[in-house]
Design a protein around this motif. Structure first.
Motif, PDB file in Angstrom:
ATOM      1  N   GLY A   5       0.869  -1.166   0.000  1.00 23.01           N
ATOM      2  CA  GLY A   5       0.000   0.000   0.000  1.00 23.01           C
ATOM      3  C   GLY A   5       0.909   1.219   0.000  1.00 23.01           C
ATOM      4  O   GLY A   5       2.125   1.088   0.129  1.00 23.01           O
ATOM      5  N   ARG A   6       0.329   2.389  -0.100  1.00 25.53           N
ATOM      6  CA  ARG A   6       1.202   3.571  -0.156  1.00 25.53           C
ATOM      7  C   ARG A   6       0.472   4.847   0.225  1.00 25.53           C
ATOM      8  O   ARG A   6      -0.753   4.927   0.222  1.00 25.53           O
ATOM      9  CB  ARG A   6       1.833   3.689  -1.538  1.00 25.53           C
ATOM     10  CG  ARG A   6       0.885   3.544  -2.730  1.00 25.53           C
ATOM     11  CD  ARG A   6       0.039   4.726  -2.950  1.00 25.53           C
ATOM     12  NE  ARG A   6      -0.427   4.912  -4.292  1.00 25.53           N
ATOM     13  CZ  ARG A   6      -1.153   5.958  -4.675  1.00 25.53           C
ATOM     14  NH1 ARG A   6      -1.531   6.861  -3.795  1.00 25.53           N
ATOM     15  NH2 ARG A   6      -1.553   6.087  -5.914  1.00 25.53           N
ATOM     16  N   PHE A   7       1.301   5.839   0.564  1.00 21.89           N
ATOM     17  CA  PHE A   7       0.811   7.206   0.741  1.00 21.89           C
ATOM     18  C   PHE A   7       1.715   8.054  -0.138  1.00 21.89           C
ATOM     19  O   PHE A   7       2.931   7.890  -0.108  1.00 21.89           O
ATOM     20  CB  PHE A   7       0.907   7.620   2.214  1.00 21.89           C
ATOM     21  CG  PHE A   7       0.431   9.019   2.486  1.00 21.89           C
ATOM     22  CD1 PHE A   7      -0.870   9.404   2.174  1.00 21.89           C
ATOM     23  CD2 PHE A   7       1.291   9.965   3.059  1.00 21.89           C
ATOM     24  CE1 PHE A   7      -1.312  10.707   2.421  1.00 21.89           C
ATOM     25  CE2 PHE A   7       0.848  11.265   3.317  1.00 21.89           C
ATOM     26  CZ  PHE A   7      -0.452  11.629   2.992  1.00 21.89           C
ATOM     27  N   PRO A   9       2.179  11.771  -0.841  1.00 14.91           N
ATOM     28  CA  PRO A   9       1.925  13.208  -0.692  1.00 14.91           C
ATOM     29  C   PRO A   9       2.697  14.049  -1.714  1.00 14.91           C
ATOM     30  O   PRO A   9       3.722  13.620  -2.230  1.00 14.91           O
ATOM     31  CB  PRO A   9       2.447  13.505   0.720  1.00 14.91           C
ATOM     32  CG  PRO A   9       3.514  12.499   0.951  1.00 14.91           C
ATOM     33  CD  PRO A   9       3.085  11.256   0.221  1.00 14.91           C
ATOM     34  N   SER A  10       2.163  15.225  -1.992  1.00 18.19           N
ATOM     35  CA  SER A  10       2.904  16.215  -2.771  1.00 18.19           C
ATOM     36  C   SER A  10       3.604  17.109  -1.750  1.00 18.19           C
ATOM     37  O   SER A  10       2.935  17.711  -0.916  1.00 18.19           O
ATOM     38  CB  SER A  10       1.928  17.047  -3.607  1.00 18.19           C
ATOM     39  OG  SER A  10       1.153  16.171  -4.394  1.00 18.19           O
ATOM     40  N   PRO A  11       4.927  17.178  -1.770  1.00 18.09           N
ATOM     41  CA  PRO A  11       5.628  17.952  -0.731  1.00 18.09           C
ATOM     42  C   PRO A  11       5.595  19.458  -1.018  1.00 18.09           C
ATOM     43  O   PRO A  11       6.621  20.101  -1.176  1.00 18.09           O
ATOM     44  CB  PRO A  11       7.046  17.381  -0.768  1.00 18.09           C
ATOM     45  CG  PRO A  11       7.219  16.887  -2.157  1.00 18.09           C
ATOM     46  CD  PRO A  11       5.865  16.477  -2.670  1.00 18.09           C
ATOM     47  N   ALA A 177       3.417  13.664 -16.796  1.00 16.50           N
ATOM     48  CA  ALA A 177       2.191  14.060 -16.110  1.00 16.50           C
ATOM     49  C   ALA A 177       1.917  13.169 -14.905  1.00 16.50           C
ATOM     50  O   ALA A 177       2.304  11.994 -14.879  1.00 16.50           O
ATOM     51  CB  ALA A 177       1.018  13.996 -17.088  1.00 16.50           C
ATOM     52  N   TYR A 178       1.211  13.728 -13.946  1.00 14.94           N
ATOM     53  CA  TYR A 178       0.834  12.997 -12.730  1.00 14.94           C
ATOM     54  C   TYR A 178       0.210  11.636 -13.053  1.00 14.94           C
ATOM     55  O   TYR A 178       0.588  10.613 -12.479  1.00 14.94           O
ATOM     56  CB  TYR A 178      -0.123  13.871 -11.896  1.00 14.94           C
ATOM     57  CG  TYR A 178      -1.022  13.096 -10.961  1.00 14.94           C
ATOM     58  CD1 TYR A 178      -0.487  12.458  -9.842  1.00 14.94           C
ATOM     59  CD2 TYR A 178      -2.381  12.971 -11.212  1.00 14.94           C
ATOM     60  CE1 TYR A 178      -1.299  11.719  -8.995  1.00 14.94           C
ATOM     61  CE2 TYR A 178      -3.198  12.235 -10.371  1.00 14.94           C
ATOM     62  CZ  TYR A 178      -2.654  11.605  -9.266  1.00 14.94           C
ATOM     63  OH  TYR A 178      -3.467  10.867  -8.452  1.00 14.94           O
ATOM     64  N   ASN A 179      -0.744  11.622 -14.003  1.00 13.22           N
ATOM     65  CA  ASN A 179      -1.443  10.363 -14.300  1.00 13.22           C
ATOM     66  C   ASN A 179      -0.508   9.263 -14.798  1.00 13.22           C
ATOM     67  O   ASN A 179      -0.762   8.086 -14.577  1.00 13.22           O
ATOM     68  CB  ASN A 179      -2.543  10.595 -15.344  1.00 13.22           C
ATOM     69  CG  ASN A 179      -3.819  11.123 -14.710  1.00 13.22           C
ATOM     70  OD1 ASN A 179      -4.178  10.723 -13.606  1.00 13.22           O
ATOM     71  ND2 ASN A 179      -4.497  12.026 -15.396  1.00 13.22           N
ATOM     72  N   ASP A 199     -11.336  12.825  -3.539  1.00 11.28           N
ATOM     73  CA  ASP A 199     -11.214  13.858  -4.576  1.00 11.28           C
ATOM     74  C   ASP A 199     -10.485  13.307  -5.801  1.00 11.28           C
ATOM     75  O   ASP A 199     -10.553  13.901  -6.879  1.00 11.28           O
ATOM     76  CB  ASP A 199     -10.467  15.094  -4.032  1.00 11.28           C
ATOM     77  CG  ASP A 199      -9.095  14.762  -3.451  1.00 11.28           C
ATOM     78  OD1 ASP A 199      -8.908  13.642  -2.929  1.00 11.28           O
ATOM     79  OD2 ASP A 199      -8.206  15.624  -3.526  1.00 11.28           O
ATOM     80  N   LEU A 200      -9.809  12.166  -5.655  1.00 10.05           N
ATOM     81  CA  LEU A 200      -9.064  11.589  -6.775  1.00 10.05           C
ATOM     82  C   LEU A 200      -9.820  10.455  -7.468  1.00 10.05           C
ATOM     83  O   LEU A 200      -9.310   9.848  -8.414  1.00 10.05           O
ATOM     84  CB  LEU A 200      -7.695  11.101  -6.299  1.00 10.05           C
ATOM     85  CG  LEU A 200      -6.726  12.249  -5.968  1.00 10.05           C
ATOM     86  CD1 LEU A 200      -5.526  11.743  -5.191  1.00 10.05           C
ATOM     87  CD2 LEU A 200      -6.284  12.967  -7.235  1.00 10.05           C
ATOM     88  N   LEU A 201     -11.054  10.211  -7.018  1.00 10.88           N
ATOM     89  CA  LEU A 201     -11.825   9.101  -7.603  1.00 10.88           C
ATOM     90  C   LEU A 201     -11.937   9.215  -9.127  1.00 10.88           C
ATOM     91  O   LEU A 201     -11.747   8.238  -9.846  1.00 10.88           O
ATOM     92  CB  LEU A 201     -13.225   9.062  -6.967  1.00 10.88           C
ATOM     93  CG  LEU A 201     -14.177   7.992  -7.501  1.00 10.88           C
ATOM     94  CD1 LEU A 201     -13.658   6.596  -7.218  1.00 10.88           C
ATOM     95  CD2 LEU A 201     -15.581   8.162  -6.882  1.00 10.88           C
TER      96      LEU A 201
HETATM   97  N1  GLU Z   1       0.014  13.341  -4.756  1.00  8.67           N
HETATM   98  C1  GLU Z   1      -1.416  13.293  -4.740  1.00  8.67           C
HETATM   99  C2  GLU Z   1      -1.923  14.275  -3.702  1.00  8.67           C
HETATM  100  O1  GLU Z   1      -1.198  14.631  -2.799  1.00  8.67           O
HETATM  101  C3  GLU Z   1      -1.954  11.921  -4.398  1.00  8.67           C
HETATM  102  C4  GLU Z   1      -1.846  10.985  -5.533  1.00  8.67           C
HETATM  103  C5  GLU Z   1      -2.389   9.595  -5.258  1.00  8.67           C
HETATM  104  O2  GLU Z   1      -2.572   9.206  -4.096  1.00  8.67           O
HETATM  105  O3  GLU Z   1      -2.581   8.869  -6.238  1.00  8.67           O
HETATM  106  O4  GLU Z   1      -3.058  14.697  -3.808  1.00  8.67           O
END
Ligand code: GLU
Length: 301
Positions: A5-7, A9-11, A177-179, A199-201
């Motif tokens: 699993g993972r987290f 974040p955007s720093p 790109a992020y995607n 919000d990322l759904l």
């Molecule tokens: N970096 C993204 C954010 O902080 C999250 C991306 C993801 O969990 O897929 O909103």
């Protein structure tokens, strides 16, 4: 490879309690299912100096641990570029010279879903392309999508079908790109469980589809409710003390923050002192709240 699993974040600043709650959930989902837990710094966009270190310190302060190494996306540009080149060599991408405004103003293609890329640059002739290049605008690269929607399965929300268009995989300034980066990284890190804010759904169908195009198995998804202020808006600096540091300055300890987060997830009583190991023992993803957690300043009292 072990599953993870993972987290991610955007720093770009300090984590607020909404981000911390999502991180806690991602950790609980991973650790209660025998997965490793990865942290990935999504630093391809705007970053703030030292934010990564502060974010890791705040996670650790709450009792969230992770498996090393922490990955930084800027260390992986070659990997993203090779995937972009692979898709391009296979004829699966096209260059797009459109500005945001041109996209908004273009008539949408017949049968195209609302908000989808209108297809302007999809079938440019060599002459048209040369003309655009001569005009000096650096092109973005879009995936030539073969579908208009894709379905993902979410453990919290069930089946979700969302729009997939010819989305950008490399920006005009050359930044992947992020995607694209998310999909490549999740596959490379063995991530088969994506827990993140809901919000990322709407980006999950694009990402899962791109995974299949690259021959990866899409991860399972768990999109979790956000934390909102008392006006129903996502937390921001305007909401006052919402980071561990701000809260500490007001006398709210990290122990209290963890206790309130746990209470909001139905995992602790009010003011009960808990640690993450206790929460893991109590965690049941099926009984998590489905609604956002609305906080008011007096929630910490
Ligand atoms: N970096 C993204 C954010 O902080 C999250 C991306 C993801 O969990 O897929 O909103």
């Amino acid at each position: 490879m072990t599953t993870a699993g993972r987290f991610a974040p955007s720093p770009s600043g300090t984590l607020h309690v909404g981000n911390l709650r999502t991180a806690l959930l991602a950790w609980l989902f991973a650790r209660t299912t025998g997965r490793t837990f990865r942290i990935r710094m999504e630093n391809l966009d705007r970053t703030a100096l030292g934010a990564d270190t502060r974010q890791l310190a705040d996670l650790a302060a709450l009792g969230i641990d992770w498996d090393e190494p922490v990955i930084y996306q800027t260390d992986r540009l070659d990997m993203y570029r090779s995937v972009i080149a692979e898709l391009t060599d296979a004829g699966e991408t096209f260059e797009c010279f459109c500005t945001r405004r041109e996209i908004l103003e273009a008539p949408s293609a017949p049968h195209a879903p609302e908000g989808a890329y209108p297809g302007t640059c999809r079938e440019l002739t060599t002459a048209q392309r040369a003309e655009k290049i001569a005009a000096g605008r650096p092109p973005a690269i879009r995936l030539r999508s073969a579908i208009t929607e894709f379905t993902v399965i979410d453990t919290q929300l069930g089946e979700y079908t969302g729009m997939v268009d010819d989305f950008v995989i490399c920006r005009g300034d050359g930044t992947p790109a992020y995607n694209l980066a998310v999909v490549v990284d999740d596959a490379a890190q063995g991530v088969d469980q994506v827990v993140r804010g809901d919000d990322l759904l709407s980006s999950a169908p694009r990402q899962a589809y791109l995974a299949t195009r690259l021959g990866y198995r899409p991860p399972g998804y768990s999109h979790v409710p956000m934390v909102l202020n008392d006006k129903g808006i996502r937390l921001s600096k305007r909401d006052g003390a919402i980071t561990l540091e701000d809260l500490a300055a007001e006398g709210v300890t990290t122990t209290t923050v963890l206790s309130r987060l746990a209470e909001s997830l139905g995992l602790a009583d009010h003011d009960e002192i808990v640690d993450t190991a206790t929460l893991a023992a109590r965690f049941d993803s099926a009984s998590l709240p489905r609604d956002p957690w609305i906080i008011t300043p007096d929630v910490w009292a």
